[in-house]
Design a protein around this motif. Structure first.
Motif: not given
Lengths: 278, 926
Positions: A180-181, A187, A189, A252-257, A260, B838-839, B843, B846-847, B851, B854, B914-915, B918
């Protein structure tokens, strides 16, 4: 507007009788209110937390039975075989302590979030879900129970009474990794749980690997699981192939592609296996 | 056991439980949530509501000894059980060990998370009186704090296992520099502090706002009379037609934002209409039931689109969709770059960042008769009661004197409560209904409708000579200011001044634009655009250091502004320029970090972990950019022999209710314990400006000092001594001593003024500045804060995750009036900087919750080593400058520098999720 009732049955038969007319089942409530916003409930609320027999973990020879209102804190504190280490790790990752103290294992399954923290470990453990209604009791595999995001095989008059994990060979070990972040209240990833049993020579006799948050429902990795038996446990992590993850369909969502997620899932699978064969 | 079986979920029932040791019977719907039952049925408002969803932990209470979110528990589940709330920790009024430790360590800042933190910690300490730090983090992990950075909370919990005890208050003359526990702290640790949602007149109606689901649309409101007939719970409706003067803004021009949209919305979440009635019933009405017909229009979603949208302007007053251009030009940047030995350039982007204070906006308004005059009173959480007063008066077309603003305690602000939110809505509703009206934003409403940090796109180019002396900075930044002006011009004007960093640079060209879009309104957020700019320029500083073959700290030190140095606006800094000193005190930590990175990387050989260390510097002008921002304070001595400080410097967790008395006490030469306060009620205190721009310590602190000196002079006069005399109070006797002469004056029977004071003093201070010319030349700020921070990180190159292991922070604050509070600001700023790095990325749609959006938790903030540098500012109170915003600015670039040191990739986009990382590590583009 229908006058919704708030019911607190004291026994299982009472609960099943109440459910006969439909209604929303409430246990820990950690997903109940957030899903409802400020709107009043339009249907009966059936609060099952006053049914003592549902709040038990029974560790038998052939199976471990986790009652419907057993909380994540209960699981984390329970004395369970090492195959459950992944589930216990997941128990410490569900929200914060105040969520773990009331949120239930069964509720996590019934809520059927693609990112449910409890699902990968229980899928990997080959857990079954016990459902009861006035018509009788049935038990289905967790994979059969989870139909899609927010959808399960539970009929409106059925109550999940327990999650049942058939015994693994002694010495089987489990692991769980959540990405997670941030450290807490996150939640995922992607997340992975592995359960592996090895023989005396260290060769894999049975392996199960499940990935969460990378498809509409968490998925096991059958190609990988088929390859591992007979292999030295220590070779398992490096045997993971990209095609093993073909069963996943991340978004794909706000947490990652999606891209990824697949890459991270592969890393996590390798690491989850490394934890249980080390 | 009480079992309210078969009772309607919404019908009343009796639920018996034990609360704070007392047997109580609640009469409410069984499905009612415990948090609401505690607050509304029992008046236990110490249990706070931050998200209503189990995401923030502010409502944490103990149920049968274990922590649980009271916002998630139906009251029926608490039947027969034992509940303990924050009010139960000190039942006899004596603070317990944990509460005292919280005060000693400065673990409560704004205080909104404090009850939840205390309860979570109590659960842990009851079962484990000597926990490890990791156990404390696990126990507190479910409670979010936006102010403290968690370190002082963790320290306080750990301290309960030690013999540590409370220090004596400072003696007369020693308050400045003392780690005085915050004076408003006891209310925060006992749950008695009243935040926006904690108080309302009996019988107050509730206002719920219907908001636009579209970023851009025209709309018509249908038959409201029919709607009201079919929804009898609706006792009143307000629309644009009910607002006498339907526009507001923070600056005099343009007043561009409507209180309620008039046929046209410009961002998702814009207020359209208000429903007034009983809270539960009003909240239960589906938004779709309200007769509004929408005509959705194509939105300008990005500054690029908005700048290219020929003739399609959000506001007529802003052709090309540009609210404001900022410009600072000195020398010939382009020419100097052409001749520079080394140059570095890049494009950097940041996203929307949400303030995420744990307290959603809340308050009430009422119309009242004040001796025959009809007035409006607004109680709300705010960073700026005096601006609220002006704006509410404007909207209602009343004289400012007809409006009273009483600020509640504020559960975090960070710039987000520098715009009005609930204030004009409540005032319009109360004015129309002639009844008190209250409202509390939902978390989603708070997030969707209030301001954000400006997303930035920055292109910058830096150059230095062969020896590593900077020769030029060329900077261009576009800031997405969203649908309305808010603080956009402040960002556009502040950034160019700071774009060359805390360095001596002879040639600077810094241009900015604040661009209107149909996005969330971007406004004030800790740093006003400077944190975004710093991400760009500090990355390029690293580039240049590497090209020159110089150590990154040494390169910065070589270029650091020093006393006598000239800034990009042509301002000569004469004193209090602690940049070099910050770098010098950090040098050992820097070497230690670099050594540690080497050792850790060796140990991590063969693993996917890479370690790195980064460093970044920042400077920050204290107070408004040129614009006047005076503060006035008054202080009196009453017949009881106590001083009363009329303190309008709004407390937002940063400590103005503690440091103003510290300053006043030393100026008077009396113990701080003799000073009482009246806070920020616009009827009772004078205007001390906004709690913004890191200005309160410097500006209001000066006013407090001047007021105290004024009072001192009068008292000395009254007692017949010169102002050099020492004063003390012996009960109600004022005692003065000077050159062996002792004079006594009984004050208990003296005549008093209207406020009950026998004498009073007044002080006003406005920082001296010189307006900027067309090239941005002038004196924009009277003084600047300086800082350098080091981050040590561990990067997992297979997953793209980053763990910050340690932050070292050196801040020149001029003088630390209260070192504990200064450290608290630094810790909290670092936590927000870490989130930015970092986090955190908001949006809209959507956010809109805590939760998906973050912010760092107790497990994300590393140990922080703080170095307070005191290079006193001669015109500041005891030398003290601000630190609120400086605390945050260097953190993200230091983290990004550390990521680069660890992996070789330059981070060009915040947040570095992280994405994203990477992809960078794989050689991919943004």
């Amino acid at each position: 507007m229908m006058r919704a009732r708030y019911l607190q049955p004291g026994s299982l038969p009472e609960a099943l009788a109440a459910l006969d007319g439909g209604g929303t089942i409430l246990a820990g409530g950690t997903d109940f209110h957030p899903a409802r916003d400020a709107r009043a409930a339009a249907e009966d609320i059936i609060d099952i937390t006053r049914i003592p027999e549902l709040r038990r973990i029974e560790a038998g020879t052939h199976a471990v039975r986790i009652g419907a209102t057993v909380t994540w804190s209960d699981v984390a504190a329970a004395s369970l075989p090492p195959a459950f280490d992944g589930l216990k790790a997941a128990a410490r990752e569900v929200g914060g302590a105040q969520i773990q103290n009331v949120g239930t294992v069964a509720g996590n399954l019934c809520n059927a979030s693609p990112a449910a923290d409890g699902v990968p470990a229980l899928l990997a453990l080959d857990a079954r879900v016990e459902l009861a209604s006035r018509a009788g009791t049935r038990s289905i595999s967790l994979a059969q129970f989870l139909l899609g995001p927010r959808r399960t095989a539970r009929a409106p008059d059925e109550l999940v009474t327990a999650v049942i994990v058939p015994a693994w060979p002694p010495g089987a070990r489990g692991s769980f990794l959540k990405l997670g972040h941030r450290r807490y209240l996150v939640i995922s990833i992607a997340m992975v749980s592995a359960v592996v049993a090895c023989d005396a020579t260290g060769r894999v006799t049975r392996a199960a690997v499940a990935v969460g948050a990378c498809s509409a429902v968490a998925r096991r990795l059958p190609a990988l699981e088929a390859r591992l038996p007979g292999m030295p446990g220590t070779a398992a992590p490096e045997s993971v192939q990209a095609s093993d993850l073909d069963v996943l369909a991340p978004i794909d969502d706000v947490r990652g592609t999606a891209e990824y997620r697949i890459e991270a899932a592969r890393v996590l699978v390798r690491r989850a296996l490394a934890q249980v064969v080390a | 056991m009480n079992r309210p079986s078969d009772l309607p979920a919404q019908a009343l029932t009796a639920v018996a439980l034990t609360v704070n040791g007392r047997q109580v019977e609640l009469h409410c719907a069984p499905a009612k949530r415990l948090a609401y039952a505690l607050r509304e049925e029992l008046g236990l408002t110490g249990t706070k509501l931050g998200c209503d969803a189990g995401d923030c932990g502010a409502c944490t209470v103990l149920v049968d000894g274990r922590q649980a979110c009271a916002c998630l528990m139906p009251v029926a589940q608490a039947a027969g059980r034992t509940v303990v709330t924050v009010e139960g920790l000190a039942p006899d009024g004596r603070l317990n060990r944990l509460q005292r430790a919280f005060l000693r360590h400065g673990a409560a800042q704004c205080g909104i998370c404090t009850p939840g933190m205390l309860m979570a910690a109590t659960d842990l300490l009851t079962r484990n009186p000597t926990p490890t730090e990791a156990e404390v983090r696990d126990a507190l992990g479910g409670v979010l704090c936006r102010c403290t950075g968690y370190r002082k909370i963790i320290d306080a919990v750990l301290a309960t296992a030690t013999a540590e005890s409370d220090a004596a208050p400072p003696a007369a003359g020693n308050a400045v520099g003392h780690r005085l526990p915050r004076l408003d702290g006891p209310a925060k640790v006992t749950g008695t502090e009243a935040f926006g949602a904690d108080r309302a007149p009996a019988g107050a109606l509730f206002l719920r706002v219907i908001r636009s689901p579209h970023p851009r649309a025209r709309f018509t409101i249908g038959d409201l009379a029919a709607f009201c007939r079919s929804h009898p719970a609706v006792e009143g409706v307000i629309t644009a037609a009910d607002v006498p003067e339907n526009s507001f803004a923070v600056f005099p021009t343009p007043k561009d934002q409507p209180v309620l949209a008039d046929g046209h919305v410009r961002f998702r979440g814009e207020a359209v209409l208000g429903l007034i009635g009983e809270e539960t019933a009003i909240r239960a009405i589906p938004a779709e039931a309200v007769p509004i017909a929408w005509e959705v229009l194509p939105a300008l979603e990005t500054p690029e689109q908005a700048l290219a949208a020929t003739g399609d302007w959000l506001h007529e007053f802003a052709p090309e969709n540009v609210l404001c251009r900022g410009r600072v030009v000195r020398g010939d940047a382009h020419g100097a770059l052409a001749g520079a030995a080394f140059t570095a350039e890049g494009e950097f982007r940041t996203g929307h960042v949400e303030h995420a204070y744990i307290e959603p906006e809340a308050g009430y308004a009422e119309v009242f008769d004040d001796g025959g005059r009809t007035r409006v009173r607004v109680w709300a959480c705010t960073q700026t009661p005096y601006m609220d007063k002006e704006e509410v008066a404007r909207v209602l077309r009343l004289a400012p004197a007809d409006v009273q603003v009483v600020p509640s305690a504020i559960g975090g602000g960070f710039g987000g409560k520098l715009d009005v939110s609930v204030q004009p809505l409540l005032a319009v509703a109360a004015w129309k209904m002639r009844r008190p009206v209250r409202m509390v934003y939902t978390r989603a409403e708070s997030m969707v409708s209030t301001t954000k940090r400006h997303p930035a796109r920055i292109r910058a180019r830096l150059g230095c000579d062969r020896n590593g002396h900077l020769v030029a900075v060329d900077f261009a930044g576009d800031f997405n200011t969203g649908a309305y002006a808010s603080w956009g011009s402040t960002v556009a004007n502040r950034v160019p001044v700071h774009a060359s960093g805390p360095y001596a640079v002879p040639n600077v060209r810094a241009l900015t634009r604040a661009v209107f879009t149909h996005n969330a309104i971007a406004g004030a957020f800790r740093g006003f655009g400077v944190p975004q700019a710093c991400i760009a320029t500090e990355a390029l500083m690293d580039d240049l250091a590497m090209q020159c073959g110089q150590d990154r700290l040494a390169f910065r030190l070589r270029n650091a502004l020093r006393a006598g140095g000239v800034t990009a606006t042509g301002q000569t800094l004469t004193a209090s320029v602690g940049m070099a000193r910050c770098l010098e005190v950090l040098a050992p930590a820097w070497q230690g970090a670099l050594d540690a990175v080497g050792v850790r990387n060796q140990a991590a050989a063969g693993t996917p972990l890479r370690h790195g260390a980064g460093i970044a510097c920042m400077w920050y002008g204290i107070g408004n950019t040129v614009i006047a921002n005076p503060s006035t304070m008054t202080i009196g001595l009453n017949r009881r022999g106590r001083f009363m400080l009329y303190n309008g410097a709004q407390e937002i967790g940063q400590g103005t209710y503690t440091i103003m008395p510290q300053i006043a006490a030393d100026a008077l030469g009396v113990p701080v314990t003799l000073i009482d306060q009246i806070h920020g009620d616009t009827d009772r205190t004078e205007d001390a400006g906004k709690s913004s721009a890191s200005r309160q310590t410097f500006v209001s602190g000066n006013a407090a000092r001047l007021a105290a000196l004024d009072l001192r002079r009068r008292l000395c006069e009254m007692i017949g001594l010169t102002p050099a005399a020492a004063l003390e109070l012996d009960g109600t006797t004022l005692v003065g001593r000077e050159a062996g002469v002792v004079r006594r004056l009984e004050i208990g029977a003296l005549a008093t003024d209207a406020r009950g004071d026998v004498a009073s003093g007044r002080g006003t201070f406005n920082p001296p500045t010189v307006p900027l010319d067309a090239d941005g030349q002038g004196v924009p700020y009277a003084t600047y804060g300086f800082a350098a921070q080091i981050a040590e990180v561990e990067v997992d190159v297979e997953l793209g995750t980053v763990r910050v292991l340690h932050v070292h922070a050196a801040h020149d604050v001029g003088r630390a009036i209260n070192p504990t509070l200064v450290e608290g600001q630094i810790h909290g700023g670092i936590a927000q900087g870490l989130g930015l790095a970092l986090m955190e990325e908001y949006v809209s749609g959507r956010t809109d919750n805590l939760h998906d959006y973050l912010i760092p938790t107790a497990g994300d903030i590393p140990p922080i080593t703080t170095f307070i540098v005191e290079d006193p500012e001669p015109i500041a109170p005891y030398g003290a400058k601000g630190v609120g915003e400086p605390a945050l600015i260097a953190t993200a670039p230091a983290i990004f520098g550390a990521i680069r040191h660890a992996t070789g990739v330059r981070v060009d986009t915040a947040p570095c999720t992280p994405d994203r990382l990477l992809r960078l590590l794989r050689g991919g583009a943004r």
